[in-house]
Write a protein that holds these residues in place. Structure first.
Motif, PDB file in Angstrom:
ATOM      1  N   ASN A   6       0.804  -1.226   0.000  1.00  0.00           N
ATOM      2  CA  ASN A   6       0.000   0.000   0.000  1.00  0.00           C
ATOM      3  C   ASN A   6       0.835   1.274   0.000  1.00  0.00           C
ATOM      4  N   LEU A   7       1.849   1.316  -0.847  1.00  0.00           N
ATOM      5  CA  LEU A   7       2.679   2.511  -0.979  1.00  0.00           C
ATOM      6  C   LEU A   7       2.095   3.413  -2.054  1.00  0.00           C
ATOM      7  N   ILE A   8       2.252   4.709  -1.894  1.00  0.00           N
ATOM      8  CA  ILE A   8       1.763   5.677  -2.870  1.00  0.00           C
ATOM      9  C   ILE A   8       2.861   5.868  -3.906  1.00  0.00           C
ATOM     10  N   GLY A   9       2.593   5.433  -5.123  1.00  0.00           N
ATOM     11  CA  GLY A   9       3.604   5.365  -6.168  1.00  0.00           C
ATOM     12  C   GLY A   9       4.242   6.668  -6.590  1.00  0.00           C
ATOM     13  N   HIS A  10       3.520   7.779  -6.523  1.00  0.00           N
ATOM     14  CA  HIS A  10       4.078   9.050  -6.987  1.00  0.00           C
ATOM     15  C   HIS A  10       4.829   9.807  -5.893  1.00  0.00           C
ATOM     16  N   GLN A  11       4.893   9.229  -4.678  1.00  0.00           N
ATOM     17  CA  GLN A  11       5.626   9.865  -3.588  1.00  0.00           C
ATOM     18  C   GLN A  11       6.903   9.091  -3.290  1.00  0.00           C
ATOM     19  N   THR A  12       7.884   9.786  -2.714  1.00  0.00           N
ATOM     20  CA  THR A  12       9.120   9.113  -2.318  1.00  0.00           C
ATOM     21  C   THR A  12       8.824   8.168  -1.158  1.00  0.00           C
ATOM     22  N   VAL A  17       6.508   7.006   4.360  1.00  0.00           N
ATOM     23  CA  VAL A  17       6.648   6.725   5.790  1.00  0.00           C
ATOM     24  C   VAL A  17       6.137   7.907   6.607  1.00  0.00           C
ATOM     25  N   GLU A  18       6.408   9.117   6.150  1.00  0.00           N
ATOM     26  CA  GLU A  18       5.932  10.321   6.842  1.00  0.00           C
ATOM     27  C   GLU A  18       4.408  10.361   6.930  1.00  0.00           C
ATOM     28  N   LEU A  19       3.737   9.816   5.951  1.00  0.00           N
ATOM     29  CA  LEU A  19       2.275   9.858   5.914  1.00  0.00           C
ATOM     30  C   LEU A  19       1.656   9.295   7.191  1.00  0.00           C
ATOM     31  N   ALA A  20       2.237   8.224   7.713  1.00  0.00           N
ATOM     32  CA  ALA A  20       1.723   7.633   8.952  1.00  0.00           C
ATOM     33  C   ALA A  20       1.810   8.627  10.106  1.00  0.00           C
ATOM     34  N   ARG A  31       8.347  14.672  11.756  1.00  0.00           N
ATOM     35  CA  ARG A  31       7.991  13.613  10.792  1.00  0.00           C
ATOM     36  C   ARG A  31       9.195  13.205   9.969  1.00  0.00           C
ATOM     37  N   LYS A  32       9.899  14.192   9.417  1.00  0.00           N
ATOM     38  CA  LYS A  32      11.068  13.899   8.579  1.00  0.00           C
ATOM     39  C   LYS A  32      12.130  13.157   9.374  1.00  0.00           C
ATOM     40  N   ARG A  33      12.391  13.626  10.592  1.00  0.00           N
ATOM     41  CA  ARG A  33      13.423  13.003  11.415  1.00  0.00           C
ATOM     42  C   ARG A  33      13.072  11.552  11.720  1.00  0.00           C
ATOM     43  N   ARG A  34      11.859  11.327  12.169  1.00  0.00           N
ATOM     44  CA  ARG A  34      11.450   9.970  12.534  1.00  0.00           C
ATOM     45  C   ARG A  34      11.338   9.045  11.329  1.00  0.00           C
ATOM     46  N   ALA A  35      10.882   9.568  10.203  1.00  0.00           N
ATOM     47  CA  ALA A  35      10.776   8.747   8.991  1.00  0.00           C
ATOM     48  C   ALA A  35      12.166   8.348   8.496  1.00  0.00           C
ATOM     49  N   ARG A  36      13.104   9.287   8.498  1.00  0.00           N
ATOM     50  CA  ARG A  36      14.487   8.964   8.099  1.00  0.00           C
ATOM     51  C   ARG A  36      15.078   7.897   9.017  1.00  0.00           C
ATOM     52  N   GLU A  37      14.864   8.070  10.307  1.00  0.00           N
ATOM     53  CA  GLU A  37      15.381   7.119  11.293  1.00  0.00           C
ATOM     54  C   GLU A  37      14.794   5.725  11.066  1.00  0.00           C
ATOM     55  N   ARG A  67       7.138   2.134   7.916  1.00  0.00           N
ATOM     56  CA  ARG A  67       5.894   2.886   8.123  1.00  0.00           C
ATOM     57  C   ARG A  67       5.133   2.339   9.331  1.00  0.00           C
ATOM     58  N   ALA A  68       5.153   1.023   9.511  1.00  0.00           N
ATOM     59  CA  ALA A  68       4.474   0.422  10.659  1.00  0.00           C
ATOM     60  C   ALA A  68       5.188   0.749  11.972  1.00  0.00           C
ATOM     61  N   LEU A  69       6.499   0.879  11.943  1.00  0.00           N
ATOM     62  CA  LEU A  69       7.287   1.127  13.153  1.00  0.00           C
ATOM     63  C   LEU A  69       7.385   2.595  13.537  1.00  0.00           C
ATOM     64  N   VAL A  70       7.181   3.501  12.597  1.00  0.00           N
ATOM     65  CA  VAL A  70       7.468   4.917  12.810  1.00  0.00           C
ATOM     66  C   VAL A  70       6.653   5.550  13.938  1.00  0.00           C
ATOM     67  N   ASN A  71       5.477   5.045  14.219  1.00  0.00           N
ATOM     68  CA  ASN A  71       4.652   5.583  15.307  1.00  0.00           C
ATOM     69  C   ASN A  71       4.904   4.868  16.631  1.00  0.00           C
ATOM     70  N   ASP A  72       5.950   4.040  16.685  1.00  0.00           N
ATOM     71  CA  ASP A  72       6.327   3.323  17.900  1.00  0.00           C
ATOM     72  C   ASP A  72       5.134   2.576  18.510  1.00  0.00           C
ATOM     73  N   PRO A  73       4.548   1.648  17.746  1.00  0.00           N
ATOM     74  CA  PRO A  73       3.363   0.931  18.235  1.00  0.00           C
ATOM     75  C   PRO A  73       3.701  -0.017  19.387  1.00  0.00           C
ATOM     76  N   ASP A  74       2.730  -0.292  20.213  1.00  0.00           N
ATOM     77  CA  ASP A  74       2.914  -1.232  21.317  1.00  0.00           C
ATOM     78  C   ASP A  74       3.042  -2.667  20.810  1.00  0.00           C
ATOM     79  N   ILE A  75       2.366  -2.952  19.700  1.00  0.00           N
ATOM     80  CA  ILE A  75       2.366  -4.308  19.160  1.00  0.00           C
ATOM     81  C   ILE A  75       2.238  -4.249  17.637  1.00  0.00           C
TER      82      ILE A  75
END
Length: 85
Positions: A6-12, A17-20, A31-37, A67-75
């Motif tokens: 489910n990636l958006i093809g016209h975006q980097t 990852v920032e979208l989340a 957003r930029k910092r966490r997405a890069r990390e 993208r799944a990890l960027v929001n630091d989910p509990d599970i």
């Protein structure tokens, strides 16, 4: 995490990852910092300006993982997370 990524093809991949984080209300700078990390953690730090169609299937899967990890989910629920192809 979905098998179709489910990636958006016209975006980097960085923007994908920032979208989340955008949805979560995180500031642009953070957003930029966490997405890069997150992309660095999955081994894609050198590819942040590429679009999904410039990546292999495995790399696209790692973008989805970042993208799944960027929001630091509990599970994270993963089906066959150690499966090799």
């Amino acid at each position: 995490m979905f098998q179709s990524y489910n990636l958006i093809g016209h975006q980097t991949i960085l923007a994908n990852v920032e979208l989340a984080l955008t949805i979560s209300g995180v500031s642009k700078r953070e957003r930029k910092r966490r997405a890069r990390e997150a992309l660095e953690k999955v081994g894609l730090g050198a590819h942040i300006h590429k679009k999904p169609n410039q990546l292999s299937g495995g790399q696209m899967q790692r973008v989805a993982i970042a993208r799944a990890l960027v929001n630091d989910p509990d599970i994270i629920l993963a089906d066959e997370p150690t499966r090799s192809t």
